[in-house]
Design a protein around this motif. Structure first.
Motif, PDB file in Angstrom:
ATOM      1  N   MET A  46       0.849  -1.201   0.000  1.00 17.31           N
ATOM      2  CA  MET A  46       0.000   0.000   0.000  1.00 17.31           C
ATOM      3  C   MET A  46       0.879   1.242   0.000  1.00 17.31           C
ATOM      4  O   MET A  46       1.837   1.329   0.764  1.00 17.31           O
ATOM      5  N   ILE A  47       0.525   2.187  -0.826  1.00 16.53           N
ATOM      6  CA  ILE A  47       1.312   3.413  -0.915  1.00 16.53           C
ATOM      7  C   ILE A  47       1.132   4.245   0.343  1.00 16.53           C
ATOM      8  O   ILE A  47       0.046   4.312   0.925  1.00 16.53           O
ATOM      9  N   THR A  48       2.208   4.873   0.797  1.00 16.99           N
ATOM     10  CA  THR A  48       2.160   5.676   2.018  1.00 16.99           C
ATOM     11  C   THR A  48       1.661   7.085   1.715  1.00 16.99           C
ATOM     12  O   THR A  48       1.661   7.545   0.565  1.00 16.99           O
ATOM     13  N   THR A  49       1.268   7.776   2.775  1.00 21.05           N
ATOM     14  CA  THR A  49       0.821   9.162   2.627  1.00 21.05           C
ATOM     15  C   THR A  49       1.936  10.035   2.054  1.00 21.05           C
ATOM     16  O   THR A  49       1.707  10.879   1.176  1.00 21.05           O
ATOM     17  N   ALA A  50       3.134   9.825   2.534  1.00 20.12           N
ATOM     18  CA  ALA A  50       4.276  10.607   2.040  1.00 20.12           C
ATOM     19  C   ALA A  50       4.522  10.356   0.560  1.00 20.12           C
ATOM     20  O   ALA A  50       4.805  11.297  -0.208  1.00 20.12           O
ATOM     21  N   ALA A  51       4.394   9.097   0.145  1.00 16.07           N
ATOM     22  CA  ALA A  51       4.602   8.761  -1.261  1.00 16.07           C
ATOM     23  C   ALA A  51       3.513   9.371  -2.132  1.00 16.07           C
ATOM     24  O   ALA A  51       3.765   9.804  -3.264  1.00 16.07           O
ATOM     25  N   ILE A  52       2.282   9.396  -1.620  1.00 20.28           N
ATOM     26  CA  ILE A  52       1.174  10.027  -2.354  1.00 20.28           C
ATOM     27  C   ILE A  52       1.452  11.506  -2.553  1.00 20.28           C
ATOM     28  O   ILE A  52       1.293  12.055  -3.657  1.00 20.28           O
ATOM     29  N   ASN A  53       1.867  12.163  -1.500  1.00 23.18           N
ATOM     30  CA  ASN A  53       2.157  13.606  -1.593  1.00 23.18           C
ATOM     31  C   ASN A  53       3.301  13.885  -2.569  1.00 23.18           C
ATOM     32  O   ASN A  53       3.260  14.853  -3.333  1.00 23.18           O
ATOM     33  N   ALA A  54       4.310  13.022  -2.552  1.00 25.06           N
ATOM     34  CA  ALA A  54       5.443  13.200  -3.463  1.00 25.06           C
ATOM     35  C   ALA A  54       5.017  12.973  -4.910  1.00 25.06           C
ATOM     36  O   ALA A  54       5.444  13.698  -5.822  1.00 25.06           O
ATOM     37  N   LEU A  55       4.164  11.976  -5.123  1.00 22.77           N
ATOM     38  CA  LEU A  55       3.673  11.683  -6.471  1.00 22.77           C
ATOM     39  C   LEU A  55       2.834  12.837  -7.004  1.00 22.77           C
ATOM     40  O   LEU A  55       2.978  13.252  -8.170  1.00 22.77           O
ATOM     41  N   PHE A  56       1.988  13.374  -6.150  1.00 19.65           N
ATOM     42  CA  PHE A  56       1.167  14.523  -6.556  1.00 19.65           C
ATOM     43  C   PHE A  56       2.049  15.713  -6.918  1.00 19.65           C
ATOM     44  O   PHE A  56       1.825  16.388  -7.928  1.00 19.65           O
ATOM     45  N   ALA A  57       3.053  15.977  -6.089  1.00 21.01           N
ATOM     46  CA  ALA A  57       3.956  17.100  -6.356  1.00 21.01           C
ATOM     47  C   ALA A  57       4.704  16.908  -7.670  1.00 21.01           C
ATOM     48  O   ALA A  57       4.913  17.868  -8.434  1.00 21.01           O
ATOM     49  N   LEU A  58       5.107  15.670  -7.948  1.00 20.15           N
ATOM     50  CA  LEU A  58       5.803  15.366  -9.196  1.00 20.15           C
ATOM     51  C   LEU A  58       4.917  15.662 -10.402  1.00 20.15           C
ATOM     52  O   LEU A  58       5.366  16.287 -11.381  1.00 20.15           O
ATOM     53  N   GLN A  59       3.661  15.216 -10.334  1.00 26.07           N
ATOM     54  CA  GLN A  59       2.747  15.453 -11.451  1.00 26.07           C
ATOM     55  C   GLN A  59       2.375  16.928 -11.563  1.00 26.07           C
ATOM     56  O   GLN A  59       2.208  17.446 -12.677  1.00 26.07           O
ATOM     57  N   LYS A  60       2.257  17.599 -10.439  1.00 28.89           N
ATOM     58  CA  LYS A  60       1.939  19.026 -10.470  1.00 28.89           C
ATOM     59  C   LYS A  60       3.053  19.809 -11.165  1.00 28.89           C
ATOM     60  O   LYS A  60       2.787  20.736 -11.949  1.00 28.89           O
ATOM     61  N   GLU A  61       4.271  19.409 -10.913  1.00 21.98           N
ATOM     62  CA  GLU A  61       5.417  20.075 -11.536  1.00 21.98           C
ATOM     63  C   GLU A  61       5.451  19.827 -13.044  1.00 21.98           C
ATOM     64  O   GLU A  61       5.850  20.708 -13.821  1.00 21.98           O
ATOM     65  N   ASN A  62       5.005  18.650 -13.456  1.00 24.90           N
ATOM     66  CA  ASN A  62       5.071  18.282 -14.874  1.00 24.90           C
ATOM     67  C   ASN A  62       3.838  18.708 -15.656  1.00 24.90           C
ATOM     68  O   ASN A  62       3.841  18.667 -16.888  1.00 24.90           O
ATOM     69  N   ALA A  63       2.773  19.100 -14.955  1.00 26.68           N
ATOM     70  CA  ALA A  63       1.509  19.421 -15.624  1.00 26.68           C
ATOM     71  C   ALA A  63       1.638  20.513 -16.692  1.00 26.68           C
ATOM     72  O   ALA A  63       1.048  20.383 -17.783  1.00 26.68           O
ATOM     73  N   PRO A  64       2.383  21.602 -16.456  1.00 24.33           N
ATOM     74  CA  PRO A  64       2.489  22.632 -17.505  1.00 24.33           C
ATOM     75  C   PRO A  64       3.101  22.110 -18.801  1.00 24.33           C
ATOM     76  O   PRO A  64       2.691  22.520 -19.898  1.00 24.33           O
ATOM     77  N   PHE A  94      -6.501  18.213  -6.287  1.00 24.41           N
ATOM     78  CA  PHE A  94      -6.494  17.806  -7.692  1.00 24.41           C
ATOM     79  C   PHE A  94      -7.267  18.818  -8.531  1.00 24.41           C
ATOM     80  O   PHE A  94      -8.056  19.621  -8.014  1.00 24.41           O
ATOM     81  N   ASP A  95      -7.075  18.760  -9.825  1.00 27.89           N
ATOM     82  CA  ASP A  95      -7.780  19.668 -10.735  1.00 27.89           C
ATOM     83  C   ASP A  95      -9.068  19.056 -11.283  1.00 27.89           C
ATOM     84  O   ASP A  95      -9.914  19.768 -11.817  1.00 27.89           O
ATOM     85  N   HIS A  96      -9.201  17.740 -11.145  1.00 28.62           N
ATOM     86  CA  HIS A  96     -10.468  17.076 -11.473  1.00 28.62           C
ATOM     87  C   HIS A  96     -10.443  15.693 -10.836  1.00 28.62           C
ATOM     88  O   HIS A  96      -9.396  15.029 -10.785  1.00 28.62           O
ATOM     89  N   ILE A  97     -11.611  15.250 -10.360  1.00 27.43           N
ATOM     90  CA  ILE A  97     -11.753  13.914  -9.795  1.00 27.43           C
ATOM     91  C   ILE A  97     -12.833  13.177 -10.561  1.00 27.43           C
ATOM     92  O   ILE A  97     -13.930  13.700 -10.768  1.00 27.43           O
TER      93      ILE A  97
END
Length: 471
Positions: A1-19, A183-186
């Motif tokens: 199971m993915i950890t809370t910290a890993a979820i936050n890091a994954l979100f930050a990674l995608q947020k950085e790449n979104a533009p 998130f920007d859409h769910i």
């Protein structure tokens, strides 16, 4: 199971790449969609084996679900350049001389929370739409369909970097951690109960949502219906995936003059489809199993409660917990006070209720929240029109069931109120994951007449506004 910290890091990674993803052109997105189609074709057997382990799903039925995904991707591939171009709109009386149009821009980082009953289509179809729209995606698959999730994990890892598409595996706590992020859409597929939780979480960040929910989808069989065809199709709709489908017929309202005949024909139809060799329905390739013990006991409890309150088991009723098998079960004498009429069944149990006239049928449907689907079996145009006019549902099929969802890319699909919001399939999935941006270009130089509306107001402008209002 993915950890809370890993979820936050994954979100930050995608947020950085979104533009960067937002600037991809149609061809770049199409190449991603083509990779999805190629992967599906190459690993058909893996998906079929996984679905068989999770639900004892027939390989052909899994292939049909994969075909839905393939068709969705190919439709996007064929139409994406047109979708991404500016869409001109007409001018109104007060906007003459301007150039108005719509553009669809990516929303950013999107979250897909998928169910266990159709874990391929319900995760990958929205993923296709989100990728086509230029977004990044985090998918939270159900922990109950573990074998299919494992295959999805391999697929996503092989096709995409985590900065574009990633899987977040885990239980309800994982979903809670994900829903805490902006998130920007769910896009959520599941029960109305969990849908409310998703919507409450999204409201904290004002996140737009697509909710593909369920509920109790009724079937109406009137006195003019072809009973043989109706019985066969409704029995199939109730037994497909062992009734574990959001658009499955939940209960059947039958005009009282044909009630008994319909019950007999449904019993015959079940045997025809699932016991043709008389070896027992439990041996049918096409009859799935219940996903787990918890849902097995829930469905068995609905049957027991109905019988205790006076319902009659007209057919079926047997079950084997060790095999997670519940036989197709037909119940008559059902009332709305029974639990089986108060919650979505999501199993191979068919309550049949007699109605007197079409007004009575419509009123019975209104006793429950608005459904995801409504099915009408009739040969009377007047009755069809009446039921369409005096009921409300996310979708309706006349003289069949379950053929409206995901099979026609030109027909958007979704619910209403308790059964969901937003639409998907085809361009609707693309637009759901896009921000529809309104643009107006005003001319400059001698073609610009807009300044006449600016203060101080001239006599001409005063007369023009007065004339346009009073004419």
């Amino acid at each position: 199971m993915i950890t809370t910290a890993a979820i936050n890091a994954l979100f930050a990674l995608q947020k950085e790449n979104a533009p960067a993803l937002a600037l991809t052109n149609a061809q770049e997105r199409i190449e991603k969609l083509k990779r999805i189609v190629a992967y599906l074709k190459e690993y058909v057997a893996d998906f079929q084996e996984a679905m068989y382990k999770d639900l004892r799903r027939a390989p052909l039925d899994t292939l049909a679900e994969m075909l839905m995904i393939k068709s969705e991707a190919e439709f996007a591939i064929a139409n994406l350049p047109a979708w991404m171009r500016p869409h001109p709109v007409k001018t109104g009386l007060m906007s003459k001389g301007t150039k108005p149009y719509l553009i669809y821009e990516p929303k950013g980082v999107t979250l897909i929370i998928g169910p266990w009953n159709a874990p391929l289509a319900c995760n990958l179809v929205p993923m296709v739409g989100s990728i086509a729209a230029g977004n990044s995606v985090i998918i939270k698959p159900s922990e109950f369909s573990e074998h299919t999730t494992a295959v999805l994990r391999q697929m996503i890892a092989a096709l995409f970097p985590e900065s574009e598409v990633a899987l977040a595996e885990g239980d309800a706590q994982t979903a809670t951690d994900l829903l805490a992020l902006p998130f920007d859409h769910i896009y959520f597929t599941g029960s109305p109960q969990v849908g409310r939780i998703v919507m409450q979480a999204a409201a904290k960040h004002l996140i737009p949502v697509t909710l593909e929910l369920g509920g109790k989808s009724p079937v109406i069989v009137d006195e003019t219906a072809d009973l043989n065809a109706a019985a066969l199709k409704i029995a199939w709709g109730k037994c497909a995936n062992s009734g574990q489908a959001c658009v499955a017929p939940d209960y059947v309202l039958v005009q009282q003059s044909v009630h008994d005949a319909f019950v007999q024909k449904v019993k015959q139809a079940i045997q025809t489809m699932y016991n043709p060799d008389d070896k027992g329905i439990e041996h049918s390739e096409a009859f799935c199993r219940i996903i787990n013990t918890r849902h097995f006991n829930r469905i068995a409890g609905l049957i027991s409660d109905a019988v205790e309150q006076g319902a009659t088991v007209a057919d079926g009723g047997s079950a084997n917990e060790a095999d997670l098998y519940i036989a197709p079960t037909v119940l008559t004498g059902v009332t709305y006070s029974m639990r089986i009429m108060q919650e979505e069944i999501f199993g191979p149990v068919m309550p049949i209720i007699a109605y007197s006239n079409r007004e009575d049928a419509a009123e019975k449907i209104k006793l429950l929240p608005k459904p995801l689907a409504l099915y009408i079996y009739s040969s009377s145009r007047a009755n069809m029109d009446y039921f369409l006019k005096f009921t409300s549902a996310g979708s309706t099929v006349i003289n069949h069931n379950m053929i409206q969802a995901g099979v026609n890319p030109y027909l958007p699909f979704g619910g209403v109120q308790n059964s969901g919001m937003g639409r998907s399939v085809g361009m609707a999935t693309f637009t759901g994951f896009s921000n529809q941006r309104s643009v107006v270009e005003n001319p400059t130089g001698w073609r610009d007449f807009s300044t006449i509306s600016l203060p101080p107001y001239s006599k001409f402008f005063r007369k023009m506004i007065t004339y346009l209002f009073e004419r």
